[in-house]
Design a protein around this motif. Sequence first.
Motif, PDB file in Angstrom:
ATOM      1  N   VAL A  44       0.862  -1.184   0.000  1.00 43.82           N
ATOM      2  CA  VAL A  44       0.000   0.000   0.000  1.00 43.82           C
ATOM      3  C   VAL A  44       0.898   1.233   0.000  1.00 43.82           C
ATOM      4  N   LEU A  45       0.893   1.953  -1.112  1.00 44.03           N
ATOM      5  CA  LEU A  45       1.644   3.195  -1.247  1.00 44.03           C
ATOM      6  C   LEU A  45       1.024   4.015  -2.347  1.00 44.03           C
ATOM      7  N   GLN A  46       1.454   5.271  -2.424  1.00 43.99           N
ATOM      8  CA  GLN A  46       0.940   6.204  -3.427  1.00 43.99           C
ATOM      9  C   GLN A  46       2.092   7.128  -3.786  1.00 43.99           C
ATOM     10  N   VAL A  47       2.441   7.182  -5.050  1.00 49.13           N
ATOM     11  CA  VAL A  47       3.539   8.057  -5.432  1.00 49.13           C
ATOM     12  C   VAL A  47       3.455   8.362  -6.921  1.00 49.13           C
ATOM     13  N   SER A  48       3.960   9.524  -7.266  1.00 50.62           N
ATOM     14  CA  SER A  48       4.001   9.977  -8.654  1.00 50.62           C
ATOM     15  C   SER A  48       5.356  10.635  -8.875  1.00 50.62           C
ATOM     16  N   PRO A  49       5.836  10.686 -10.102  1.00 50.71           N
ATOM     17  CA  PRO A  49       7.088  11.407 -10.361  1.00 50.71           C
ATOM     18  C   PRO A  49       6.997  12.880  -9.962  1.00 50.71           C
ATOM     19  N   LYS A  50       5.782  13.406  -9.865  1.00 52.30           N
ATOM     20  CA  LYS A  50       5.584  14.822  -9.530  1.00 52.30           C
ATOM     21  C   LYS A  50       5.301  15.072  -8.046  1.00 52.30           C
ATOM     22  N   SER A  51       5.282  14.028  -7.225  1.00 54.27           N
ATOM     23  CA  SER A  51       4.982  14.197  -5.795  1.00 54.27           C
ATOM     24  C   SER A  51       5.874  15.272  -5.197  1.00 54.27           C
ATOM     25  N   LYS A  52       5.247  16.249  -4.548  1.00 49.77           N
ATOM     26  CA  LYS A  52       5.988  17.361  -3.935  1.00 49.77           C
ATOM     27  C   LYS A  52       6.329  17.086  -2.478  1.00 49.77           C
ATOM     28  N   ILE A  53       5.391  16.454  -1.790  1.00 48.52           N
ATOM     29  CA  ILE A  53       5.550  16.161  -0.369  1.00 48.52           C
ATOM     30  C   ILE A  53       5.503  14.648  -0.210  1.00 48.52           C
ATOM     31  N   ILE A  54       6.526  14.090   0.405  1.00 49.46           N
ATOM     32  CA  ILE A  54       6.584  12.646   0.607  1.00 49.46           C
ATOM     33  C   ILE A  54       6.323  12.348   2.077  1.00 49.46           C
ATOM     34  N   ILE A  55       5.412  11.435   2.317  1.00 47.32           N
ATOM     35  CA  ILE A  55       5.127  10.991   3.674  1.00 47.32           C
ATOM     36  C   ILE A  55       5.730   9.595   3.833  1.00 47.32           C
ATOM     37  N   VAL A  56       6.717   9.493   4.709  1.00 46.79           N
ATOM     38  CA  VAL A  56       7.314   8.198   5.012  1.00 46.79           C
ATOM     39  C   VAL A  56       6.777   7.791   6.383  1.00 46.79           C
ATOM     40  N   GLY A  57       5.843   6.861   6.374  1.00 44.13           N
ATOM     41  CA  GLY A  57       5.237   6.397   7.614  1.00 44.13           C
ATOM     42  C   GLY A  57       5.811   5.055   8.028  1.00 44.13           C
ATOM     43  N   GLN A  58       5.053   4.309   8.803  1.00 42.89           N
ATOM     44  CA  GLN A  58       5.529   3.035   9.325  1.00 42.89           C
ATOM     45  C   GLN A  58       5.144   1.895   8.394  1.00 42.89           C
ATOM     46  N   ALA A  59       3.952   1.375   8.541  1.00 42.92           N
ATOM     47  CA  ALA A  59       3.441   0.283   7.709  1.00 42.92           C
ATOM     48  C   ALA A  59       1.921   0.323   7.804  1.00 42.92           C
ATOM     49  N   PRO A  60       1.246  -0.202   6.819  1.00 45.20           N
ATOM     50  CA  PRO A  60      -0.217  -0.195   6.890  1.00 45.20           C
ATOM     51  C   PRO A  60      -0.726  -1.007   8.070  1.00 45.20           C
ATOM     52  N   GLY A  61      -1.778  -0.514   8.690  1.00 45.32           N
ATOM     53  CA  GLY A  61      -2.496  -1.292   9.685  1.00 45.32           C
ATOM     54  C   GLY A  61      -3.459  -2.223   8.978  1.00 45.32           C
ATOM     55  N   ILE A  62      -4.182  -2.984   9.743  1.00 42.10           N
ATOM     56  CA  ILE A  62      -5.078  -3.979   9.143  1.00 42.10           C
ATOM     57  C   ILE A  62      -6.179  -3.321   8.303  1.00 42.10           C
ATOM     58  N   ARG A  63      -6.717  -2.178   8.757  1.00 42.21           N
ATOM     59  CA  ARG A  63      -7.773  -1.502   7.984  1.00 42.21           C
ATOM     60  C   ARG A  63      -7.238  -1.005   6.649  1.00 42.21           C
ATOM     61  N   VAL A  64      -6.032  -0.473   6.664  1.00 53.59           N
ATOM     62  CA  VAL A  64      -5.419   0.011   5.428  1.00 53.59           C
ATOM     63  C   VAL A  64      -5.089  -1.173   4.523  1.00 53.59           C
ATOM     64  N   HIS A  65      -4.592  -2.246   5.088  1.00 56.24           N
ATOM     65  CA  HIS A  65      -4.302  -3.451   4.301  1.00 56.24           C
ATOM     66  C   HIS A  65      -5.569  -3.925   3.576  1.00 56.24           C
ATOM     67  N   GLN A  66      -6.683  -3.940   4.302  1.00 53.41           N
ATOM     68  CA  GLN A  66      -7.928  -4.437   3.724  1.00 53.41           C
ATOM     69  C   GLN A  66      -8.495  -3.492   2.662  1.00 53.41           C
ATOM     70  N   SER A  67      -8.349  -2.186   2.870  1.00 51.74           N
ATOM     71  CA  SER A  67      -8.910  -1.228   1.900  1.00 51.74           C
ATOM     72  C   SER A  67      -7.951  -0.939   0.746  1.00 51.74           C
ATOM     73  N   GLY A  68      -6.647  -1.085   1.009  1.00 56.83           N
ATOM     74  CA  GLY A  68      -5.653  -0.737  -0.008  1.00 56.83           C
ATOM     75  C   GLY A  68      -5.445   0.760  -0.162  1.00 56.83           C
ATOM     76  N   ILE A  69      -6.020   1.540   0.755  1.00 57.89           N
ATOM     77  CA  ILE A  69      -5.920   3.006   0.696  1.00 57.89           C
ATOM     78  C   ILE A  69      -5.020   3.463   1.845  1.00 57.89           C
ATOM     79  N   PRO A  70      -3.892   4.129   1.534  1.00 60.44           N
ATOM     80  CA  PRO A  70      -2.979   4.542   2.602  1.00 60.44           C
ATOM     81  C   PRO A  70      -3.628   5.521   3.580  1.00 60.44           C
ATOM     82  N   TRP A  71      -3.301   5.356   4.846  1.00 58.85           N
ATOM     83  CA  TRP A  71      -3.774   6.253   5.904  1.00 58.85           C
ATOM     84  C   TRP A  71      -5.303   6.338   5.955  1.00 58.85           C
ATOM     85  N   ASN A  72      -5.987   5.260   5.612  1.00 58.23           N
ATOM     86  CA  ASN A  72      -7.439   5.215   5.631  1.00 58.23           C
ATOM     87  C   ASN A  72      -7.916   4.647   6.970  1.00 58.23           C
TER      88      ASN A  72
END
Length: 187
Positions: free
Chosen positions: A25-53
Amino acid sequence: MKELMREIEACNICWQGLPLGPNPVLQVSPKSKIIIVGQAPGIRVHQSGIPWNDPSGDNLRNWLNVSSEEFYNPDIFGIIPMGFCYPGTGKSGDLPPRKECARTWHKKLFKQIESPELVLLVGKYAIQYYLKTKENLTETVKNFAQEDSIYFPLPHPSPRNNIWQKKNPWFKTRVIPNLQEKIREFI
């Protein structure tokens, strides 16, 4: 970048150690201006596939003072966790992120990003990996938030860290306004 993302999606370096199997689960583009480096997806994020959801993501978006539309725009925010897949649960919450992800993929991803302006290091694992600091999280956040650096360390926005925030009121009065000002410069 598309080819690299396909490689990451097919990654199975540590699949045997993942209780729910791989689901990067990640989100990135060659144009990304701000990068968020977090820990790892939790179970809810794993299930949804949406970061920080999850509630931590709600807190993070509040700290940043951004809408969901802004947050989930990969040309604005790249989201590259230390571990791309849910690591499982330990005695006091989720296990630490798997180390293979950062070692294998982070440099490759950052090489594909044209010009990141700000890198938010969210939580101790990202802070330790990128800053190599010996200070504790509190001192690191307090000191770096005032520096002119591409890196901006933050505690994890988990509701579990509300006690830390109460013990450190300077975080909301000094760090958050500084963070929001920096974010607005790049949106």
